[in-house]
Every structure is written in structure tokens, then in C-alpha cells.
Design an enzyme around this catalytic site. Structure first.
Site, PDB file in Angstrom:
ATOM      1  N   TYR A  17      74.102   1.022  33.902  1.00  0.00           N
ATOM      2  CA  TYR A  17      72.908   0.264  34.310  1.00  0.00           C
ATOM      3  C   TYR A  17      73.010  -1.222  33.956  1.00  0.00           C
ATOM      4  O   TYR A  17      72.110  -1.792  33.336  1.00  0.00           O
ATOM      5  CB  TYR A  17      71.629   0.862  33.681  1.00  0.00           C
ATOM      6  CG  TYR A  17      71.583   2.365  33.739  1.00  0.00           C
ATOM      7  CD1 TYR A  17      71.378   3.021  34.956  1.00  0.00           C
ATOM      8  CD2 TYR A  17      71.758   3.145  32.597  1.00  0.00           C
ATOM      9  CE1 TYR A  17      71.361   4.404  35.029  1.00  0.00           C
ATOM     10  CE2 TYR A  17      71.737   4.525  32.666  1.00  0.00           C
ATOM     11  CZ  TYR A  17      71.544   5.149  33.881  1.00  0.00           C
ATOM     12  OH  TYR A  17      71.532   6.514  33.948  1.00  0.00           O
ATOM     13  N   TYR A 145      63.879  13.088  33.796  1.00  0.00           N
ATOM     14  CA  TYR A 145      65.191  12.503  34.127  1.00  0.00           C
ATOM     15  C   TYR A 145      66.213  13.634  34.174  1.00  0.00           C
ATOM     16  O   TYR A 145      66.295  14.448  33.251  1.00  0.00           O
ATOM     17  CB  TYR A 145      65.615  11.463  33.073  1.00  0.00           C
ATOM     18  CG  TYR A 145      66.998  10.933  33.365  1.00  0.00           C
ATOM     19  CD1 TYR A 145      67.193   9.919  34.292  1.00  0.00           C
ATOM     20  CD2 TYR A 145      68.120  11.502  32.764  1.00  0.00           C
ATOM     21  CE1 TYR A 145      68.470   9.474  34.602  1.00  0.00           C
ATOM     22  CE2 TYR A 145      69.397  11.060  33.073  1.00  0.00           C
ATOM     23  CZ  TYR A 145      69.566  10.050  33.994  1.00  0.00           C
ATOM     24  OH  TYR A 145      70.838   9.618  34.305  1.00  0.00           O
ATOM     25  N   ASP A 246      66.517  22.099  32.269  1.00  0.00           N
ATOM     26  CA  ASP A 246      67.566  21.116  32.010  1.00  0.00           C
ATOM     27  C   ASP A 246      67.614  20.891  30.502  1.00  0.00           C
ATOM     28  O   ASP A 246      66.829  20.122  29.953  1.00  0.00           O
ATOM     29  CB  ASP A 246      67.240  19.820  32.777  1.00  0.00           C
ATOM     30  CG  ASP A 246      68.258  18.722  32.509  1.00  0.00           C
ATOM     31  OD1 ASP A 246      69.059  18.877  31.569  1.00  0.00           O
ATOM     32  OD2 ASP A 246      68.228  17.702  33.223  1.00  0.00           O
ATOM     33  N   LYS A 275      76.349  17.310  27.310  1.00  0.00           N
ATOM     34  CA  LYS A 275      76.297  16.420  26.137  1.00  0.00           C
ATOM     35  C   LYS A 275      76.892  17.061  24.878  1.00  0.00           C
ATOM     36  O   LYS A 275      78.091  17.009  24.674  1.00  0.00           O
ATOM     37  CB  LYS A 275      74.861  15.964  25.907  1.00  0.00           C
ATOM     38  CG  LYS A 275      74.355  15.039  27.029  1.00  0.00           C
ATOM     39  CD  LYS A 275      73.034  14.427  26.665  1.00  0.00           C
ATOM     40  CE  LYS A 275      72.422  13.596  27.755  1.00  0.00           C
ATOM     41  NZ  LYS A 275      72.868  12.212  27.762  1.00  0.00           N
TER      42      LYS A 275
HETATM   43  N1  PMP Z   1      69.629  15.675  32.332  1.00  0.00           N
HETATM   44  C1  PMP Z   1      69.192  15.165  31.179  1.00  0.00           C
HETATM   45  C2  PMP Z   1      67.964  15.740  30.549  1.00  0.00           C
HETATM   46  C3  PMP Z   1      69.867  14.098  30.580  1.00  0.00           C
HETATM   47  O1  PMP Z   1      69.400  13.566  29.430  1.00  0.00           O
HETATM   48  C4  PMP Z   1      71.034  13.587  31.198  1.00  0.00           C
HETATM   49  C5  PMP Z   1      71.804  12.424  30.595  1.00  0.00           C
HETATM   50  N2  PMP Z   1      71.061  11.431  30.008  1.00  0.00           N
HETATM   51  C6  PMP Z   1      71.462  14.164  32.395  1.00  0.00           C
HETATM   52  C7  PMP Z   1      70.747  15.213  32.929  1.00  0.00           C
HETATM   53  C8  PMP Z   1      72.697  13.655  33.102  1.00  0.00           C
HETATM   54  O2  PMP Z   1      73.836  13.961  32.381  1.00  0.00           O
HETATM   55  P1  PMP Z   1      75.165  13.071  32.572  1.00  0.00           P
HETATM   56  O3  PMP Z   1      74.847  11.703  32.086  1.00  0.00           O
HETATM   57  O4  PMP Z   1      76.196  13.783  31.732  1.00  0.00           O
HETATM   58  O5  PMP Z   1      75.505  13.104  34.019  1.00  0.00           O
END
Ligand code: PMP
Length: 427
Positions: A17, A145, A246, A275
Site C-alpha cells: 500500500y 477485511y 476467516d 499467517k
Molecule cells: N483475511 C484476514 C482476516 C487477514 O488479516 C488477511 C491479511 N491481513 C488476509 C485475509 C489476507 O492474507 P494474505 O495477506 O496472506 O493474503
């Protein structure tokens, strides 16, 4: 060691970003050990970010290093089409064992965003396979997100500024109001009225409800009531809609439970993890679905194949390191560590409430958030924090920390003191 060419970095490399025409400063890190990042000039920074939720065991962990070395000597990568390997099978076994019993069909993706894309494809293919091709839309909640790829972006809240540019070309889905942030003791049944109305009106076209359980991360660092999640599960069951959790940020202990869904005692139909899955070492994520979903897709069009297959799917090096990371999680020390971090964050950040510049302070699990009244000048704040020996990267109006679980009391104190000092300056 050659010096890092910062001028080249600024001119040629996009960071997350950022703009190449007015880049933000970048700090050259040459190594990381435990919870410390070492800058090129020798300064050491205590890491408050765990590299965005992922480095939960700290950097340069002997078990993870060993797993990587062992696997590297055998093979770093091999295609997953028509081939399988021990690291993938071992990791999938662990995932099946650690996630709720009904989740047992594993897709090994190469990033969190891709695991969300795959979850969405699973939901759509599932509905098509059972003769409900009209169920093509998704339901989600504001301030959420889920990643930066196109399907993932379509279920992020466009008003949080990250994806606004693309609003016109993203698939249109349904958005329920964001759950209220407030203490868990005060639940009010009326909070889910709009959600219920959305289900009642649109369930015929909705394939799945996707949400971040309990903690909304990058969309606002918000913590919401488990009753909301229980209600979401009940509505999905009632209206024949899949629930996708998620857990990419929340999974593997960050909220004080292995998975955040446990706070509400619910099981999703599909779960995304990433993660911390590889302890932040490798780019790896997973989408885990129920056997029922896998079986239904298997009877569907296109010979029942799930239509996704990235080149680096189930990368053996990543899987081997992830197995080692989950091995550490299974030893269980994280529970006490997360609890201790949570308590220390709550007391350490509490003084920030007194400052005029601060709108809110909230903590949950091993996550601490200070919400400022005005957007934070990221470059200025980073310099301020680096000068105080800590690594924190604010976002919008949020200064937040989610350190590695192995952080020590004095190290975390240095972080909370630096944040309090920033707020006191009224920045
Ligand atoms: N979902 C959530 C809840 C996240 O926090 C993130 C990453 N910040 C993602 C999806 C996307 O994962 P990535 O950055 O590994 O593509």
C-alpha cells in the site's frame, strides 16, 4: 555484507500500500532473532507486529530452522499435480486434528487471500453441485477485511479505504452492519436485526456468509460479541447458507483460544487459516471444509473437481515448517503467553485513555489497540517508535500491537511505554 541499496528500493520496489512516486521510508532489516529485528546500522527493535500476526514463535526459531534445513536437503518444491509428499500429508493431518472434527477436507493455498478465494469457490461450487446455481452471492459484514485479490476484495468493506478504487468493478455482495464494539457483558438482541432481515430477504441468492470471527482485523481492529457469531451460525443453518470463518489473523491462539470461533462455541462449514500457520516463516495458508462440502462438490459439474491449483500449492518447504510451527502450538505454552500479554497490554495501554488525542483503547487476547481521533502520520510515528527501540506500524487512526507470543515482560513494557509516549505528545 553489501549495504542494502535503499535508493534502489525507494525507486523500484513497491511495498504494501505505498506509492513509487512518493514512497514512505523503509527500514533496512538484516536479521531477526527472538522478538528483535536488527537494523543495518546495528540498532535492535522489539517487534510489536509479529510481522502482521504471523511470527508467533519469534524469529530464527531453532525448531522451525531445523525443519526448513531438513526439508531443503530433500526438496524445496515439487508440483502438487499428480504428486504428493510427506510434508503436505503430515501438515494436513495436523490441521484435521486441530480444527473442529467436522472440518477435514484441506486445500493448501499459498497465501491468505488465495485461501479466501478458494473458500468462495468451494461455496459456489457446493451450491451449484446441489442444484442451487442461483446461490451466487455472498453475505459479509462491514469493517471486514479478507485480502487483496478480487473475490476477497469484493467481501472487504469498500469504505475502509483500501479497495475503494475498485468498487465499480468488484462483484456486488450483501453487507450487514458491523457488529458493535462493546464489553461482552452487554449483549443486546436487537443488534442482529438487520442481519436477520438480510438473511430473510436474500437467502435464496446467498451461497455463504463470510466473516472474521470475533476480531475484525485490518478493517478496524474491532472485537465483537460471541453472541453475534452464534446468531450468524444459527441464521446460516436456518436459511441454508454456508458459514466461512476467516481465521487467517485469529487462528492458532492469538485471541486466547486456538481458533476465535471457540469463543462462541460454533463450527464453520469452511475455515481459512494462514499467517501463524507457518510461524510467519513461509507463505502458506489453508482452506479447510467439511466432508459434506467436499463430497457435494465431488458430485458436481466438471467431474467434481475443485477448480483451483496454484503452482506453489502445498510447497514442501512451507508445509514442513508449518508442521513444526503447529508442533510448537500443540505443546500449549501459547495459552499462558497470550493471557500474560493480554493482561500486560490492558494495564500498559490503559494510561493512553487519559490523552485528548485518543478515541479508544481496547485489548483482546494478545492484541492491543489504541484508536486515535485523527489519522496517524505513519512515517513520523515509525521514526518515533524506532527511536525508542520498538517496531510498530500504525494504520489509519490505529496504533496496534500483536507481538510474538514469546515476548518478555520488559520487552512488552518498552512497547506500551512508547505508545503511551506517542499519545501523550498528542500526535
Ligand atoms: N483475511 C484476514 C482476516 C487477514 O488479516 C488477511 C491479511 N491481513 C488476509 C485475509 C489476507 O492474507 P494474505 O495477506 O496472506 O493474503
Amino acid at each position: 555484507m553489501q549495504p542494502i541499496d535503499l535508493a534502489f528500493d525507494q525507486r523500484h520496489i513497491w511495498h504494501p500500500y505505498t506509492s513509487l512516486t512518493s514512497p514512505l521510508p523503509t527500514y533496512p532489516v538484516v536479521s531477526a532473532r527472538g522478538v528483535e529485528l536488527e537494523l543495518e546500522d546495528g540498532r535492535r527493535l522489539i517487534d510489536g507486529m509479529a510481522s502482521w500476526w504471523s511470527a508467533v514463535h519469534g524469529y530464527n526459531h531453532p525448531d522451525l530452522n531445523q525443519a526448513a534445513h531438513n526439508q531443503l536437503d530433500r526438496m524445496a518444491h515439487v508440483m502438487f499435480g499428480g504428486i504428493t509428499h510427506g510434508p503436505a500429508v503430515d501438515l494436513a493431518k495436523q490441521l484435521v486434528a486441530m480444527t473442529p472434527p467436522s472440518l477435514d477436507a484441506v486445500f493448501l493455498a499459498d497465501s491468505g487471500s488465495i485461501s479466501v478465494e478458494v473458500a468462495i469457490k468451494m461455496a459456489l461450487q457446493y451450491q451449484a453441485s446441489r442444484g442451487k446455481p442461483e446461490k451466487t452471492q455472498l453475505l459479509t459484514i462491514r469493517q471486514g477485511y479478507h485480502g487483496d485479490t478480487f473475490a476477497a476484495m469484493s467481501v472487504c468493506d469498500p469504505v475502509n479505504g483500501m479497495h475503494e478504487l475498485f468498487t465499480g468493478i468488484l462483484a456486488k455482495h450483501h453487507f450487514a452492519p458491523a457488529p458493535v464494539i462493546k464489553p461482552w457483558e452487554s449483549w443486546n438482541e436487537t443488534e442482529t436485526q438487520v442481519l436477520e432481515a438480510l438473511f430473510a430477504e436474500h437467502h435464496g441468492s446467498i451461497a455463504a456468509f463470510i466473516l472474521e470471527p470475533i476480531v475484525q482485523g485490518a478493517g478496524g481492529m474491532r472485537f465483537y460479541h460471541p453472541e453475534y457469531l452464534r446468531k450468524a451460525r444459527a441464521l446460516c443453518d436456518h436459511y441454508d447458507v454456508l458459514l466461512i470463518a476467516d481465521e487467517i489473523a485469529t487462528g492458532f491462539g492469538r485471541t486466547g483460544r486456538l481458533f476465535a470461533c471457540e469463543h462462541a462455541g460454533i463450527t464453520p462449514d469452511i475455515m481459512c487459516v494462514g499467517k501463524a500457520l507457518s510461524g510467519g516463516y513461509m507463505t502458506l495458508a489453508a482452506t479447510i471444509a467439511t466432508r459434506h462440502i467436499a463430497k457435494t462438490i465431488g458430485k458436481g459439474p466438471g467431474g467434481g473437481a475443485l477448480m483451483h491449483g496454484p503452482t506453489f500449492m502445498a510447497n514442501p518447504l512451507a508445509c514442513a515448517v508449518a508442521s513444526a510451527s503447529l508442533g510448537i502450538i500443540q505443546q500449549g505454552a501459547w495459552q499462558q503467553q497470550v493471557e500474560a500479554i493480554g493482561e500486560q497490554l490492558a494495564t500498559g495501554l490503559a494510561p493512553c485513555r487519559e490523552f485528548d488525542s485518543v478515541a479508544d483503547v481496547r485489548c483482546f487476547g494478545a492484541i492491543g489497540v489504541v484508536e486515535m481521533k485523527a489519522p496517524v502520520d505513519v512515517a513520523k510515528a515509525q521514526r518515533f517508535f524506532v527511536d525508542r527501540g520498538v517496531w510498530i506500524r500504525p494504520f489509519g487512526r490505529l496504533i496496534y500491537v500483536m507481538p510474538p507470543y514469546v515476548i518478555q515482560t520488559d520487552q512488552l513494557k518498552q512497547i506500551t511505554q512508547a505508545i503511551c509516549a506517542w499519545c501523550e505528545c498528542g500526535k
